[in-house]
Design a protein around this motif. Structure first.
Motif, mmCIF file in Angstrom:
data_model
loop_
_atom_site.group_PDB
_atom_site.id
_atom_site.type_symbol
_atom_site.label_atom_id
_atom_site.label_comp_id
_atom_site.label_asym_id
_atom_site.label_seq_id
_atom_site.Cartn_x
_atom_site.Cartn_y
_atom_site.Cartn_z
ATOM 1 N N ARG A 120 -9.334 5.340 -7.566
ATOM 2 C CA ARG A 120 -9.584 6.367 -6.556
ATOM 3 C C ARG A 120 -10.376 5.789 -5.383
ATOM 4 O O ARG A 120 -10.063 6.040 -4.203
ATOM 5 C CB ARG A 120 -10.344 7.532 -7.199
ATOM 6 N N GLY A 121 -11.382 4.981 -5.699
ATOM 7 C CA GLY A 121 -12.170 4.362 -4.654
ATOM 8 C C GLY A 121 -11.368 3.381 -3.822
ATOM 9 O O GLY A 121 -11.556 3.277 -2.598
ATOM 10 N N PHE A 122 -10.452 2.680 -4.471
ATOM 11 C CA PHE A 122 -9.596 1.724 -3.763
ATOM 12 C C PHE A 122 -8.723 2.435 -2.733
ATOM 13 O O PHE A 122 -8.644 2.027 -1.562
ATOM 14 C CB PHE A 122 -8.734 0.972 -4.781
ATOM 15 N N TYR A 123 -8.098 3.524 -3.147
ATOM 16 C CA TYR A 123 -7.208 4.241 -2.211
ATOM 17 C C TYR A 123 -8.005 5.010 -1.159
ATOM 18 O O TYR A 123 -7.529 5.193 -0.028
ATOM 19 C CB TYR A 123 -6.269 5.155 -2.988
ATOM 20 N N ARG A 124 -9.194 5.428 -1.485
ATOM 21 C CA ARG A 124 -10.040 6.065 -0.478
ATOM 22 C C ARG A 124 -10.407 5.046 0.604
ATOM 23 O O ARG A 124 -10.410 5.353 1.804
ATOM 24 C CB ARG A 124 -11.300 6.627 -1.134
ATOM 25 N N TRP A 125 -10.670 3.821 0.175
ATOM 26 C CA TRP A 125 -10.994 2.743 1.119
ATOM 27 C C TRP A 125 -9.784 2.409 1.992
ATOM 28 O O TRP A 125 -9.913 2.230 3.206
ATOM 29 C CB TRP A 125 -11.456 1.530 0.324
ATOM 30 N N LEU A 126 -8.587 2.353 1.368
ATOM 31 C CA LEU A 126 -7.375 2.108 2.152
ATOM 32 C C LEU A 126 -7.144 3.239 3.165
ATOM 33 O O LEU A 126 -6.718 3.000 4.301
ATOM 34 C CB LEU A 126 -6.157 1.988 1.235
ATOM 35 N N GLY A 127 -7.446 4.464 2.747
ATOM 36 C CA GLY A 127 -7.264 5.600 3.636
ATOM 37 C C GLY A 127 -8.186 5.548 4.834
ATOM 38 O O GLY A 127 -7.783 5.917 5.949
ATOM 39 N N HIS A 128 -9.414 5.088 4.636
ATOM 40 C CA HIS A 128 -10.345 4.978 5.756
ATOM 41 C C HIS A 128 -9.828 3.992 6.807
ATOM 42 O O HIS A 128 -10.107 4.141 8.003
ATOM 43 C CB HIS A 128 -11.719 4.524 5.248
ATOM 44 N N ASP A 129 -9.081 2.985 6.349
ATOM 45 C CA ASP A 129 -8.497 2.004 7.274
ATOM 46 C C ASP A 129 -7.123 2.435 7.778
ATOM 47 O O ASP A 129 -6.456 1.682 8.495
ATOM 48 C CB ASP A 129 -8.377 0.638 6.592
ATOM 49 N N GLY A 130 -6.677 3.622 7.386
ATOM 50 C CA GLY A 130 -5.387 4.129 7.837
ATOM 51 C C GLY A 130 -4.197 3.432 7.202
ATOM 52 O O GLY A 130 -3.078 3.492 7.736
ATOM 53 N N SER A 140 0.879 -7.007 -20.220
ATOM 54 C CA SER A 140 -0.041 -7.495 -21.239
ATOM 55 C C SER A 140 -1.074 -8.449 -20.672
ATOM 56 O O SER A 140 -1.956 -8.885 -21.390
ATOM 57 C CB SER A 140 0.737 -8.206 -22.355
ATOM 58 N N ALA A 141 -0.985 -8.797 -19.405
ATOM 59 C CA ALA A 141 -1.926 -9.731 -18.818
ATOM 60 C C ALA A 141 -2.134 -9.370 -17.359
ATOM 61 O O ALA A 141 -1.248 -8.819 -16.718
ATOM 62 C CB ALA A 141 -1.401 -11.158 -18.941
ATOM 63 N N PRO A 142 -3.298 -9.667 -16.832
ATOM 64 C CA PRO A 142 -3.539 -9.375 -15.419
ATOM 65 C C PRO A 142 -2.685 -10.260 -14.535
ATOM 66 O O PRO A 142 -2.224 -11.321 -14.961
ATOM 67 C CB PRO A 142 -5.030 -9.697 -15.243
ATOM 68 N N PRO A 143 -2.436 -9.866 -13.303
ATOM 69 C CA PRO A 143 -1.641 -10.690 -12.395
ATOM 70 C C PRO A 143 -2.285 -12.054 -12.189
ATOM 71 O O PRO A 143 -3.495 -12.219 -12.325
ATOM 72 C CB PRO A 143 -1.649 -9.873 -11.089
ATOM 73 N N ALA A 144 -1.438 -13.055 -11.884
ATOM 74 C CA ALA A 144 -1.961 -14.399 -11.656
ATOM 75 C C ALA A 144 -2.901 -14.422 -10.464
ATOM 76 O O ALA A 144 -3.893 -15.154 -10.450
ATOM 77 C CB ALA A 144 -0.799 -15.371 -11.443
ATOM 78 N N ALA A 145 -2.594 -13.640 -9.447
ATOM 79 C CA ALA A 145 -3.446 -13.566 -8.255
ATOM 80 C C ALA A 145 -3.524 -12.125 -7.794
ATOM 81 O O ALA A 145 -2.514 -11.419 -7.778
ATOM 82 C CB ALA A 145 -2.886 -14.461 -7.155
ATOM 83 N N LEU A 146 -4.706 -11.692 -7.454
ATOM 84 C CA LEU A 146 -4.881 -10.322 -7.006
ATOM 85 C C LEU A 146 -4.332 -10.158 -5.595
ATOM 86 O O LEU A 146 -4.392 -11.080 -4.775
ATOM 87 C CB LEU A 146 -6.350 -9.941 -7.038
ATOM 88 N N ALA A 147 -3.796 -8.978 -5.314
ATOM 89 C CA ALA A 147 -3.253 -8.681 -3.992
ATOM 90 C C ALA A 147 -4.364 -8.742 -2.945
ATOM 91 O O ALA A 147 -5.539 -8.522 -3.240
ATOM 92 C CB ALA A 147 -2.616 -7.295 -4.000
ATOM 93 N N ASP A 148 -3.962 -9.036 -1.709
ATOM 94 C CA ASP A 148 -4.941 -9.170 -0.629
ATOM 95 C C ASP A 148 -5.778 -7.900 -0.459
ATOM 96 O O ASP A 148 -6.985 -7.970 -0.220
ATOM 97 C CB ASP A 148 -4.224 -9.505 0.691
ATOM 98 N N ASP A 149 -5.119 -6.724 -0.561
ATOM 99 C CA ASP A 149 -5.855 -5.469 -0.402
ATOM 100 C C ASP A 149 -6.959 -5.348 -1.449
ATOM 101 O O ASP A 149 -8.079 -4.908 -1.159
ATOM 102 C CB ASP A 149 -4.905 -4.276 -0.517
ATOM 103 N N ILE A 150 -6.645 -5.739 -2.664
ATOM 104 C CA ILE A 150 -7.622 -5.640 -3.750
ATOM 105 C C ILE A 150 -8.755 -6.633 -3.534
ATOM 106 O O ILE A 150 -9.936 -6.306 -3.727
ATOM 107 C CB ILE A 150 -6.941 -5.858 -5.113
ATOM 108 N N VAL A 151 -8.413 -7.841 -3.122
ATOM 109 C CA VAL A 151 -9.439 -8.859 -2.874
ATOM 110 C C VAL A 151 -10.404 -8.384 -1.794
ATOM 111 O O VAL A 151 -11.640 -8.480 -1.931
ATOM 112 C CB VAL A 151 -8.790 -10.198 -2.468
ATOM 113 N N ARG A 152 -9.870 -7.834 -0.708
ATOM 114 C CA ARG A 152 -10.725 -7.367 0.380
ATOM 115 C C ARG A 152 -11.583 -6.174 -0.058
ATOM 116 O O ARG A 152 -12.744 -6.049 0.334
ATOM 117 C CB ARG A 152 -9.872 -6.986 1.597
#
Length: 329
Positions: free
Chosen positions: A102-112, A20-32
């Protein structure tokens, strides 16, 4: 995008749907990733905020599962997309959320960092395509012939010419305000009264010619007679405002709304409604979809095909009104 649409927990929902609420802090992967979107992709502030909200949803679902963000699988994404839909999020909003994921995981994929994109192939529910709203022929004629109640005759002449070109030629409002008095290298478009053609600059900087009917040419002549009293000496625009400079699209919308109210029309009239009316009425009379496509400047005929549904609605109304077996008695 509505906030908290997934926060309501229906009976029988899984643990992940109780977010019901967003996380208190976003994960490092998401922040980057968001930094990448802001700095390298240069997304607009509003778009960036929508992506931030979408990725916060993703993290919330993953934490409630629980599953690591980099270990999310296709079945997770399908389940969460279904929860978004069950929570009342509109199909278009779900499509935006999935696009961000989709864009987030595509970005993670580019970094392996992930081997596959779990969002590829997952699509949002189809959104209902609303039919364009069009005036009836009688309503369109009433609007075009409305006398207007302005004290300045020049305003009345200008507004009537605006209506005649929007409805008589099916112009977009951007094409209308881009018209100049005469052709030139920088002209967005112009009306050749002698040839009875409007030459406009459409989407994708594509020019097209549209026939101009007699009533529109008559209204144009009346406006050109009145225009020198309003326009600044070197102003090239065909349609000018009371400051003597080129009319803007919002100004056209405001004047059209005013004229429709004066004419007693029961619906809110906007410039694109007159374009829809033009297309619908031409199709009803001719049945030539390809010609309507050319007149509207559509690159793909599928865009024009929506007017066949309006045409069918018109035929259905005629049938209901005229055929003795159309209605149950």
């Amino acid at each position: 995008m509505p906030r908290g649409a997934v926060g309501q927990t229906p009976a029988g929902a899984t643990q992940a749907s109780a977010v019901s609420a967003p996380p208190a802090a976003l994960a490092d992967d998401i922040v980057r990733h968001l930094q990448h979107l802001q700095v390298e992709r240069r997304l607009a502030a509003r778009t960036l905020e929508l992506y931030r909200e979408a990725l916060a949803r993703l993290q919330g679902y993953a934490e409630a599962q629980p599953v690591d963000l980099r270990a999310v699988q296709v079945f997770h994404v399908r389940r969460w997309a279904a929860m978004l839909h069950a929570g009342g999020l509109a199909p278009r909003s779900i499509a935006l959320v999935l696009s961000a994921w989709r864009g987030f995981y595509r970005w993670l994929g580019h970094d392996g960092l992930v081997k596959l994109n779990p969002v590829e192939g997952v699509r949002a529910p189809k959104a209902a395509v609303p039919l364009p709203k069009a005036l009836s022929v009688d309503q369109a004629v009433t609007l075009a012939e409305a006398p207007g109640d302005d004290d300045a005759p020049a305003l009345v002449a200008r507004d009537q010419c605006v209506v005649e070109l929007l409805y008589g030629c099916g112009l977009r409002v951007g094409e209308l305000v881009g018209l100049d008095v005469r052709p030139g290298a920088a002209a967005g478009g112009w009306v050749d009264a002698a040839d009875g053609m409007a030459h406009v600059m459409g989407k994708g900087s594509k020019r097209r010619g549209v026939p101009v009917g007699g009533p529109a040419l008559k209204a144009l002549a009346a406006w050109l007679d009145a225009r020198p009293g309003m326009a600044r000496p070197e102003e090239p625009a065909l349609f000018v405002n009371q400051r003597g400079t080129r009319m803007t699209a919002p100004q056209v919308r405001g004047r059209l709304k005013r004229r429709a109210l004066q004419a007693g029309l029961p619906t809110h009239v906007h410039p694109h409604m007159l374009r829809h009316s033009f297309a619908s009425h031409v199709l009803q009379s001719s049945g030539d979809l390809r010609a309507v496509q050319e007149l509207l400047g559509h690159a793909n005929i599928r865009t024009t095909q929506v007017y066949t549904k309006l045409d069918f609605q018109h035929l259905a109304k005629v049938y209901d009104a005229a055929h003795p077996r159309a209605r149950k008695r």
